[in-house]
Design a protein around this motif. Structure first.
Motif, PDB file in Angstrom:
ATOM      1  N   MET A   1      -7.048  23.997  -2.033  1.00  0.00           N
ATOM      2  CA  MET A   1      -5.839  23.173  -2.128  1.00  0.00           C
ATOM      3  C   MET A   1      -6.237  21.720  -2.406  1.00  0.00           C
ATOM      4  N   ARG A   2      -5.755  21.184  -3.496  1.00  0.00           N
ATOM      5  CA  ARG A   2      -6.090  19.807  -3.832  1.00  0.00           C
ATOM      6  C   ARG A   2      -5.259  18.834  -3.011  1.00  0.00           C
ATOM      7  N   PRO A   3      -5.866  17.777  -2.517  1.00  0.00           N
ATOM      8  CA  PRO A   3      -5.122  16.842  -1.664  1.00  0.00           C
ATOM      9  C   PRO A   3      -4.097  16.042  -2.460  1.00  0.00           C
ATOM     10  N   PRO A   4      -2.981  15.706  -1.820  1.00  0.00           N
ATOM     11  CA  PRO A   4      -1.972  14.880  -2.500  1.00  0.00           C
ATOM     12  C   PRO A   4      -2.414  13.424  -2.556  1.00  0.00           C
ATOM     13  N   LEU A   5      -1.743  12.672  -3.407  1.00  0.00           N
ATOM     14  CA  LEU A   5      -1.942  11.225  -3.408  1.00  0.00           C
ATOM     15  C   LEU A   5      -1.475  10.651  -2.075  1.00  0.00           C
ATOM     16  N   ASP A   6      -2.169   9.635  -1.596  1.00  0.00           N
ATOM     17  CA  ASP A   6      -1.846   8.997  -0.319  1.00  0.00           C
ATOM     18  C   ASP A   6      -0.971   7.777  -0.607  1.00  0.00           C
ATOM     19  N   LEU A   7       0.349   7.956  -0.463  1.00  0.00           N
ATOM     20  CA  LEU A   7       1.294   6.898  -0.824  1.00  0.00           C
ATOM     21  C   LEU A   7       1.102   5.652   0.026  1.00  0.00           C
ATOM     22  N   ASP A   8       0.882   5.809   1.317  1.00  0.00           N
ATOM     23  CA  ASP A   8       0.704   4.642   2.185  1.00  0.00           C
ATOM     24  C   ASP A   8      -0.529   3.834   1.770  1.00  0.00           C
ATOM     25  N   ARG A   9      -1.604   4.530   1.438  1.00  0.00           N
ATOM     26  CA  ARG A   9      -2.822   3.827   1.042  1.00  0.00           C
ATOM     27  C   ARG A   9      -2.657   3.157  -0.319  1.00  0.00           C
ATOM     28  N   ILE A  10      -1.903   3.792  -1.201  1.00  0.00           N
ATOM     29  CA  ILE A  10      -1.645   3.176  -2.508  1.00  0.00           C
ATOM     30  C   ILE A  10      -0.829   1.899  -2.328  1.00  0.00           C
ATOM     31  N   ARG A  11       0.227   1.971  -1.526  1.00  0.00           N
ATOM     32  CA  ARG A  11       1.075   0.784  -1.331  1.00  0.00           C
ATOM     33  C   ARG A  11       0.289  -0.359  -0.710  1.00  0.00           C
ATOM     34  N   ALA A  12      -0.601  -0.038   0.204  1.00  0.00           N
ATOM     35  CA  ALA A  12      -1.438  -1.088   0.797  1.00  0.00           C
ATOM     36  C   ALA A  12      -2.453  -1.604  -0.211  1.00  0.00           C
ATOM     37  N   GLY A  13      -2.992  -0.703  -1.036  1.00  0.00           N
ATOM     38  CA  GLY A  13      -4.054  -1.082  -1.953  1.00  0.00           C
ATOM     39  C   GLY A  13      -3.611  -1.893  -3.146  1.00  0.00           C
ATOM     40  N   VAL A  14      -2.319  -1.804  -3.508  1.00  0.00           N
ATOM     41  CA  VAL A  14      -1.843  -2.537  -4.690  1.00  0.00           C
ATOM     42  C   VAL A  14      -1.209  -3.878  -4.340  1.00  0.00           C
ATOM     43  N   LYS A  15      -1.280  -4.277  -3.085  1.00  0.00           N
ATOM     44  CA  LYS A  15      -0.633  -5.531  -2.681  1.00  0.00           C
ATOM     45  C   LYS A  15      -1.219  -6.749  -3.380  1.00  0.00           C
ATOM     46  N   GLU A  16      -2.489  -6.679  -3.771  1.00  0.00           N
ATOM     47  CA  GLU A  16      -3.113  -7.803  -4.464  1.00  0.00           C
ATOM     48  C   GLU A  16      -2.886  -7.750  -5.978  1.00  0.00           C
ATOM     49  N   SER A  17      -2.215  -6.717  -6.448  1.00  0.00           N
ATOM     50  CA  SER A  17      -1.927  -6.580  -7.873  1.00  0.00           C
ATOM     51  C   SER A  17      -0.511  -7.081  -8.161  1.00  0.00           C
ATOM     52  N   SER A  18      -0.070  -6.901  -9.398  1.00  0.00           N
ATOM     53  CA  SER A  18       1.289  -7.295  -9.782  1.00  0.00           C
ATOM     54  C   SER A  18       2.328  -6.240  -9.437  1.00  0.00           C
ATOM     55  N   VAL A  19       1.901  -5.064  -8.992  1.00  0.00           N
ATOM     56  CA  VAL A  19       2.819  -3.969  -8.694  1.00  0.00           C
ATOM     57  C   VAL A  19       3.751  -4.357  -7.546  1.00  0.00           C
ATOM     58  N   THR A  20       5.056  -4.159  -7.767  1.00  0.00           N
ATOM     59  CA  THR A  20       6.064  -4.552  -6.780  1.00  0.00           C
ATOM     60  C   THR A  20       6.578  -3.365  -5.963  1.00  0.00           C
ATOM     61  N   GLN A  21       6.560  -2.182  -6.569  1.00  0.00           N
ATOM     62  CA  GLN A  21       7.049  -0.978  -5.908  1.00  0.00           C
ATOM     63  C   GLN A  21       6.177   0.195  -6.348  1.00  0.00           C
ATOM     64  N   VAL A  22       6.113   1.219  -5.492  1.00  0.00           N
ATOM     65  CA  VAL A  22       5.417   2.459  -5.859  1.00  0.00           C
ATOM     66  C   VAL A  22       6.351   3.619  -5.550  1.00  0.00           C
ATOM     67  N   HIS A  23       6.587   4.470  -6.557  1.00  0.00           N
ATOM     68  CA  HIS A  23       7.442   5.647  -6.399  1.00  0.00           C
ATOM     69  C   HIS A  23       6.606   6.885  -6.708  1.00  0.00           C
ATOM     70  N   LEU A  24       6.468   7.764  -5.732  1.00  0.00           N
ATOM     71  CA  LEU A  24       5.677   8.980  -5.889  1.00  0.00           C
ATOM     72  C   LEU A  24       6.601  10.192  -5.866  1.00  0.00           C
ATOM     73  N   HIS A  25       6.515  11.020  -6.903  1.00  0.00           N
ATOM     74  CA  HIS A  25       7.334  12.222  -7.024  1.00  0.00           C
ATOM     75  C   HIS A  25       6.437  13.455  -7.045  1.00  0.00           C
ATOM     76  N   GLU A  26       6.892  14.510  -6.387  1.00  0.00           N
ATOM     77  CA  GLU A  26       6.133  15.762  -6.436  1.00  0.00           C
ATOM     78  C   GLU A  26       6.156  16.344  -7.846  1.00  0.00           C
ATOM     79  N   GLN A  27       7.308  16.217  -8.518  1.00  0.00           N
ATOM     80  CA  GLN A  27       7.409  16.715  -9.887  1.00  0.00           C
ATOM     81  C   GLN A  27       8.406  15.861 -10.658  1.00  0.00           C
ATOM     82  N   LEU A  28       8.062  15.541 -11.906  1.00  0.00           N
ATOM     83  CA  LEU A  28       8.944  14.803 -12.808  1.00  0.00           C
ATOM     84  C   LEU A  28       8.773  15.366 -14.206  1.00  0.00           C
ATOM     85  N   ALA A  29       9.842  15.255 -14.982  1.00  0.00           N
ATOM     86  CA  ALA A  29       9.697  15.598 -16.394  1.00  0.00           C
ATOM     87  C   ALA A  29       8.790  14.584 -17.074  1.00  0.00           C
TER      88      ALA A  29
END
Length: 258
Positions: A1-29
């Motif tokens: 089983m492959r591990p999912p992306l860690d949304l909390d760690r991503i949101r913390a990790g991008v704070k020094e970047s220009s990213v303002t929001q992070v939206h994680l979806h299990e499935q999208l078109a």
């Protein structure tokens, strides 16, 4: 089983970047379609499984759940430098992969990310909207050989070998930081922008190569690539020696026999 992306760690990790929001979806078109729908500058959209993604010229982009990265972000249109956005996105992916894995990759103009073998690791699709440019990137990370869409593709796991599978969350964070840096430098102009363009040219193996250039109608011709100009166009020279600036078209590197 492959591990999912860690949304909390991503949101913390991008704070020094220009990213303002992070939206994680299990499935999208399509993460590009979702980023355009949101219309929020620097809102990063991620999908664990993208089922309707597309590449340049309307090509389909296949994906396996939790194997790769499907990422899109809407960014402001840079004044006078629209042509460099997809190129610098390729540079950001190149830098992020090297920072996380140590793997040295190359860029095929305009923005395909290649392993040193020439196999494709990632593709990029930029789409202009009224709110800005949607940048979509698809990176092959954990794919096995039989999960790849075409024989000419590869993944980071395959290139790194057994036991060296990279962390997808780390790659998202590194990419967000690198993309912010290269595009902010482009907006700043001057020496900052020139430095990022020089970094792209160093990573672009199309420069100096003999390539087959297709115009999209099925016709192709072989040309020598001299440079990428300051508008992001490919500068080529045909058999007559006449220089030409190319803004669109498929490029296939040609291996010349010794």
């Amino acid at each position: 089983m492959r591990p999912p992306l860690d949304l909390d760690r991503i949101r913390a990790g991008v704070k020094e970047s220009s990213v303002t929001q992070v939206h994680l979806h299990e499935q999208l078109a399509s993460t590009n379609t979702e980023a355009a729908r949101l219309g929020m500058p620097w809102a990063l959209v991620l999908a664990e499984h993208q089922v309707g993604g597309k590449g340049r010229l309307g090509r389909r982009w296949s994906e396996a759940p939790r194997a790769g990265l499907a990422m899109s972000v809407l960014v402001p249109t840079p004044p006078g430098a629209l042509g460099w956005v997809p190129l610098l996105t390729g540079l950001a992916l190149h830098q992020a992969v090297r920072a996380v894995t140590g793997l040295d990759t190359a860029i095929k103009w305009p923005n395909d990310l290649l392993a040193q073998s020439g196999a494709k690791l990632a593709g990029i699709l930029c789409e202009l909207t009224p709110a800005g440019i949607v940048i979509g990137a698809g990176l092959n990370v954990l794919h096995s050989r039989d999960e790849l869409p075409v024989p000419t593709a590869t993944s980071l796991a395959l290139e790194l070998g057994p036991g060296a599978a990279p962390d997808r969350t780390d790659l998202v964070i590194a990419y967000a930081g690198a993309l912010s840096a290269v595009l902010n430098a482009q907006h700043a102009g001057g020496a900052d922008a020139a430095g990022e363009r020089a970094a792209y040219r160093r990573a672009c193996t199309t420069i100096g190569a003999r390539v087959e250039l297709s115009d999209g109608t099925g016709r192709a011709r072989r040309v020598e690539v001299e440079a990428v100009d300051d508008d992001g166009r490919l500068v080529v020279r045909d058999a007559s020696g006449r220089p030409e600036h190319v803004t669109a078209g498929d490029v296939h590197h040609v291996r010349v026999a010794e």
